[in-house]
Design an enzyme around this catalytic site. Structure first.
Site, PDB file in Angstrom:
ATOM      1  N   LYS A 151      19.878  88.075  68.312  1.00 10.90           N
ATOM      2  CA  LYS A 151      20.176  87.122  67.733  1.00 10.90           C
ATOM      3  C   LYS A 151      18.910  85.741  67.129  1.00 10.90           C
ATOM      4  CE  LYS A 151      23.135  82.341  67.710  1.00 10.90           C
ATOM      5  NZ  LYS A 151      24.063  81.952  68.415  1.00 10.90           N
ATOM      6  N   ARG A 183      25.300  75.207  60.916  1.00  6.46           N
ATOM      7  CA  ARG A 183      25.026  73.930  62.051  1.00  6.46           C
ATOM      8  C   ARG A 183      26.429  72.639  61.899  1.00  6.46           C
ATOM      9  NH1 ARG A 183      19.344  75.675  64.488  1.00  6.46           N
ATOM     10  NH2 ARG A 183      20.347  77.616  65.575  1.00  6.46           N
ATOM     11  N   LYS A 241      16.028  76.297  69.034  1.00  9.33           N
ATOM     12  CA  LYS A 241      16.424  77.207  70.118  1.00  9.33           C
ATOM     13  C   LYS A 241      15.405  78.389  70.384  1.00  9.33           C
ATOM     14  CE  LYS A 241      21.512  76.498  68.610  1.00  9.33           C
ATOM     15  NZ  LYS A 241      22.669  76.346  68.228  1.00  9.33           N
ATOM     16  N   LYS A 286      20.987  89.302  64.226  1.00  5.64           N
ATOM     17  CA  LYS A 286      22.057  88.122  63.758  1.00  5.64           C
ATOM     18  C   LYS A 286      20.420  86.949  62.904  1.00  5.64           C
ATOM     19  CE  LYS A 286      24.557  84.000  63.845  1.00  5.64           C
ATOM     20  NZ  LYS A 286      25.410  82.929  65.158  1.00  5.64           N
ATOM     21  N   SER A 340      25.976  81.573  57.625  1.00  2.75           N
ATOM     22  CA  SER A 340      25.811  80.756  56.239  1.00  2.75           C
ATOM     23  C   SER A 340      24.733  80.252  55.342  1.00  2.75           C
ATOM     24  CB  SER A 340      26.348  79.438  57.099  1.00  2.75           C
ATOM     25  OG  SER A 340      24.649  79.520  58.080  1.00  2.75           O
ATOM     26  N   TYR A 390      30.949  85.556  55.146  1.00  3.02           N
ATOM     27  CA  TYR A 390      31.854  84.668  54.645  1.00  3.02           C
ATOM     28  C   TYR A 390      32.407  84.710  53.041  1.00  3.02           C
ATOM     29  CZ  TYR A 390      29.944  81.812  58.143  1.00  3.02           C
ATOM     30  OH  TYR A 390      29.392  81.134  59.653  1.00  3.02           O
TER      31      TYR A 390
HETATM   32  C1  PBG Z   1      26.701  79.833  67.461  1.00  5.25           C
HETATM   33  C2  PBG Z   1      26.694  80.247  66.490  1.00  5.25           C
HETATM   34  C3  PBG Z   1      25.296  80.299  65.614  1.00  5.25           C
HETATM   35  C4  PBG Z   1      26.015  80.870  64.506  1.00  5.25           C
HETATM   36  C5  PBG Z   1      26.765  81.952  65.147  1.00  5.25           C
HETATM   37  N1  PBG Z   1      27.082  80.817  66.951  1.00  5.25           N
HETATM   38  C6  PBG Z   1      24.648  78.843  65.232  1.00  5.25           C
HETATM   39  C7  PBG Z   1      23.648  78.794  66.189  1.00  5.25           C
HETATM   40  O1  PBG Z   1      23.055  79.922  66.657  1.00  5.25           O
HETATM   41  O2  PBG Z   1      22.910  77.694  66.025  1.00  5.25           O
HETATM   42  C8  PBG Z   1      25.314  80.886  62.824  1.00  5.25           C
HETATM   43  C9  PBG Z   1      26.201  81.212  62.222  1.00  5.25           C
HETATM   44  C10 PBG Z   1      25.903  81.251  60.700  1.00  5.25           C
HETATM   45  O3  PBG Z   1      25.037  80.692  60.140  1.00  5.25           O
HETATM   46  O4  PBG Z   1      27.122  81.468  59.864  1.00  5.25           O
HETATM   47  N2  PBG Z   1      25.624  80.155  68.991  1.00  5.25           N
END
Ligand code: PBG
Length: 333
Positions: free
Chosen positions: A200, A210, A223, A254, A280, A319
């Site tokens: 990730k 978010r 992060k 991801k 997203s 989505y």
């Molecule tokens: C939380 C999480 C996130 C997403 C899925 N789980 C956001 C992040 O890590 O800040 C993002 C999914 C998306 O953007 O569709 N840990």
């Protein structure tokens, strides 16, 4: 390498007619490959997700109805994300451990309404913390890895007890997959699948998500001390290998489209089920380009998802999942 002589080899022969294109197609997209992410909320927080056209934040009864529709389209599983009111968030993310919290109630309701549908839930603290991070902080503001893992194991057991089929640690702390696996075994939850967000990345593509869960404005800093540097590939493979060794059943890459090389490497090297998440920002990017008339919406969405399959993804979180499944049924797929 076989010598390919012209005209003995005309690659266009296979492309010339629809029947031959169909027979020689190496990959196909099917509803059975897709996972639908869904947002659950209550009260004022329900309604359209800002920045994500057509995506809703639903109360539990409407979520169950949507899950029934998704299941009827042949989609095997949903990933449910909570939208928590700001006043319930705190530094420790305590709402994550509330047995009467939104996610345990949503899991139980969906499993009752649509028992055959797989229910996946994130294990991470960011929807519940007032600082927006996936873990708890030390006094100096840094993320406390081991204290976070301790909380995540309790969150995972709570959600598994509520009926979650798949727990998906998305926090990127070290050691959390092993800790979750041991805790689930101790609790007798031997069949709970762990889908590790193993690769990730610290990505700009999570912005609309978010906003949808209300963690963007809250987020202090970024992060990058736990999510991966987009520059790195070998590191992702180390994470995938480590998480498999610790007991992950499936691994996730991801975001999706900019990271298909990682999907391909993870699949080739480990041969485990690989999930990829079209996040997203990728969704918003395709929608915006289609709305501006720059892209043929249906064609590019289908192409984007088929390319995940070509790269080696067994399952794709998108989505667009339900809409795409409906298109695939229309085409008789
Ligand atoms: C939380 C999480 C996130 C997403 C899925 N789980 C956001 C992040 O890590 O800040 C993002 C999914 C998306 O953007 O569709 N840990």
């Amino acid at each position: 390498m076989i010598e390919q002589r012209f005209p003995a080899t005309r690659l266009r022969r296979n492309r010339m007619r629809a029947f031959a294109r169909g027979l020689t197609a190496e990959n196909r997209l099917a509803p059975a490959d897709l996972i639908q992410p869904l947002f659950v909320a209550e009260g004022d927080l329900t309604g359209p997700a800002p920045g994500m056209p057509g995506i809703a934040r639903r109360e539990i009864p409407a979520l169950c109805e949507e899950c029934a529709r998704v299941h009827a389209l042949g989609i095997p599983a949903v990933a449910i994300f909570p939208v928590i009111p700001a006043e319930q968030k705190n530094a420790g993310g305590d709402a994550a451990l509330d047995p009467r919290g939104l996610i345990p109630r949503a899991i139980a309701a969906v499993k009752q309404a649509v028992p055959e549908l797989g229910v996946i839930v994130d294990i991470a603290l960011d929807p519940f913390t007032d600082h927006g991070h996936d873990g708890v902080l030390r006094a100096d503001g840094s993320i406390d890895n081991d204290a976070t893992v301790e909380i995540l194991t309790r969150q995972a057991v709570l959600y598994a007890r509520a009926g979650a089929d798949v727990v998906a640690p998305s926090d990127m702390m070290d050691g959390r997959v092993g800790a979750l696996r041991s805790a689930l075994e101790r609790d007798g939850r031997v069949d709970t699948v762990i889908l590790s967000y193993a690769a990730k990345y610290a990505s700009g593509f999570y912005g609309p998500f978010r906003d949808a869960v209300g963690s963007r404005t809250a987020l202090i800093g970024d992060k990058r001390s736990y999510q991966m540097d987009p520059a790195n590939g070998d590191e992702a493979l180390r994470g995938v290998g480590r998480d498999i060794a610790e007991g992950a059943d499936w691994v996730m890459v991801k975001p999706g489209m900019p990271y298909l090389d990682i999907v391909a490497r993870a699949k080739a090297e480990f041969g485990v089920p690989v999930a990829a998440y079209q996040v997203s920002g990728e969704f918003a990017m395709l929608e915006a380009a289609a709305a501006a008339g720059a892209l043929d919406r249906k064609r590019t969405i289908l192409e984007s998802l088929l390319c995940f399959r070509r790269a080696g993804a067994d399952m794709i979180l998108s989505y667009f999942a339900a809409e795409v499944a409906a298109w695939l049924h229309e085409e008789g797929a």
